[in-house]
Design a protein around this motif. Structure first.
Motif, mmCIF file in Angstrom:
data_model
loop_
_atom_site.group_PDB
_atom_site.id
_atom_site.type_symbol
_atom_site.label_atom_id
_atom_site.label_comp_id
_atom_site.label_asym_id
_atom_site.label_seq_id
_atom_site.Cartn_x
_atom_site.Cartn_y
_atom_site.Cartn_z
ATOM 1 N N PRO A 170 12.511 -2.079 2.478
ATOM 2 C CA PRO A 170 12.466 -0.617 2.479
ATOM 3 C C PRO A 170 13.893 -0.060 2.450
ATOM 4 N N LYS A 230 2.830 -3.819 3.431
ATOM 5 C CA LYS A 230 2.963 -2.988 4.639
ATOM 6 C C LYS A 230 4.423 -2.621 4.881
ATOM 7 N N ARG A 231 5.312 -3.593 4.694
ATOM 8 C CA ARG A 231 6.734 -3.342 4.926
ATOM 9 C C ARG A 231 7.256 -2.244 4.004
ATOM 10 N N GLY A 236 5.373 0.151 2.839
ATOM 11 C CA GLY A 236 4.530 1.339 2.974
ATOM 12 C C GLY A 236 3.529 1.498 1.855
ATOM 13 N N LYS A 237 3.029 0.375 1.341
ATOM 14 C CA LYS A 237 2.083 0.400 0.224
ATOM 15 C C LYS A 237 0.799 -0.319 0.604
#
Length: 400
Positions: A136, A113-114, A116-117
């Motif tokens: 990120p 999640k961190r 963006g996947k």
């Protein structure tokens, strides 16, 4: 430690340099390229390192059977003077696997999640060596000592060690933990017994060495020597806690033993049982987390540092368990071939939740071979694991 990769304008990268990139907010394309180069170098060395491990397993098992033990998985615990037997270790591993796997699953989901996947999109360079967690690109890493870095070419002048400003931060942290620990640390620094900066010819790794006492030379005994690779310009908060404070904790323990237990005419190493030594240093780590205000001015950064370190702790505890499991399997199944070993390593990592289902053993290959303890200090991860459990309990009580 001899492993090197060449990468564009960064030049030659050591294993530590590679892990720094994996821990950073470098673009994914860069992390991917560096990791693939690193893995390729590991694979080049894999045949010879497998041969060395094959020989070590046979020789160590021979030592164990000579003294009436079934294999080195049992004997290794005797060597490090571990207080419990292999059966208890296996029970603890099962409990850790049951307890930690859901946490690892959540942590892997959080890492996805961190970045963006989706979890099914995570790659080895997003969580390299199981404990290196990429950030990120828009998130700056916490580097609390970045402004205190001195040149690795700088030499000590007038008795002031290179990196003195970094050592002063450790001194301030010890002062917050307990004045007696700060006094012991001061004795080490006053003796100029610290070499903490990274140099190209300096092997990666950390150590705190104690000396034989020579009463005719020094009635108080020689303070321990801290020899570590610390580069706060690249490393994050974990480097301050896991490297600088951890190893300084070993030094402080050695100095306290010199002060409390040695008498004139006595010649001995200022050491203690392995598991107790690691409990001391990892407890220093845990107590340091209560004083992040020494390192970071903003309360939000302090909270972020604590959460990032806790996430890493979950990974490290489970990874320690997985490596112990892997090591036990190797000694209990002597005679296995390199292909079976590689497959078993990947299978154990999956059991502990590290490798998502879409990863094959070839995606991380023989990366166990970059863990020097498996070659030089068998059974030592059991010490780390017990110490972390005890130290965390002590740390929670300390904060309350």
């Amino acid at each position: 430690n001899a492993l090197r990769v060449q990468y564009k304008d960064r030049g030659e990268l050591t294993r530590s340099n590679v892990y720094e990139i994996m821990d950073s907010n470098a673009p994914e394309s860069e992390r991917k390229e560096v990791w693939q180069l690193f893995l390729a170098e590991i694979e080049k060395s894999a045949p010879r390192l497998n041969e060395i491990m094959d020989e070590m397993i046979l020789l160590r098992n021979e030592v164990a059977t000579t003294v009436g033990l079934p294999n080195y998985a049992v004997h290794g615990l005797h060597v490090i003077e571990y207080s419990v037997g292999l059966d208890k270790i296996k029970e603890a591993l099962q409990a850790i696997k049951t307890t930690m796997r859901p946490l690892i699953t959540r942590a892997v989901a959080l890492q996805a999640k961190r970045l963006g996947k989706e979890v099914t999109e995570l790659q080895p360079w997003d969580m390299a060596n199981k404990t290196r967690l990429a950030l990120p690109e828009e998130v700056e890493p916490l580097q609390p000592l970045k402004d205190k870095v001195q040149s690795a070419d700088e030499t000590a002048e007038d008795g002031v060690p290179a990196g003195k400003e970094i050592l002063d931060v450790a001194q301030a942290l010890f002062a917050r933990i307990h004045p007696e620990l700060a006094a012991a640390y001061s004795a080490i620094i006053a003796a100029n017994h610290a070499d903490i900066l990274r140099r190209p010819t300096k092997s990666s790794g950390i150590a705190a060495a104690c000396f034989h006492r020579h009463s005719d030379m020094d009635a108080a005994g020689l303070p321990p020597f801290l020899f570590l690779n610390h580069n706060p310009d690249a490393d994050q908060i974990a480097s301050v806690v896991r490297v600088l404070m951890h190893e300084s904790g070993h030094g402080v323990q050695g100095q306290r033993l010199i002060e409390q237990h040695q008498t004139p005419g006595e010649h001995r190493l200022s050491e203690t049982r392995t598991e107790l030594a690691e409990i001391t240093s990892i407890t220093v780590e845990e107590l340091t987390t209560a004083h992040f205000d020494v390192l970071l001015a903003e309360e939000g950064d302090q909270k972020r540092a604590y959460m990032e370190l806790r996430q890493r702790t979950i990974y490290e505890m489970a990874f320690s368990g997985a490596l112990i499991d892997f090591e036990i399997w190797m000694y209990e199944h002597a005679g296995h071939d390199a292909k079976t070993r590689k497959e078993k390593y990947a299978a154990i990592m999956k059991e502990y939740g590290f490798h998502p289902e879409h990863w094959s053993e070839d995606m991380t290959g023989n990366d166990w071979q970059v863990v020097p303890h498996l070659f030089t200090n068998p059974s030592y991860f059991a010490t780390y694991l017990l110490a972390r459990i005890v130290a965390m309990q002590f740390g929670y009580q300390y904060k309350e």
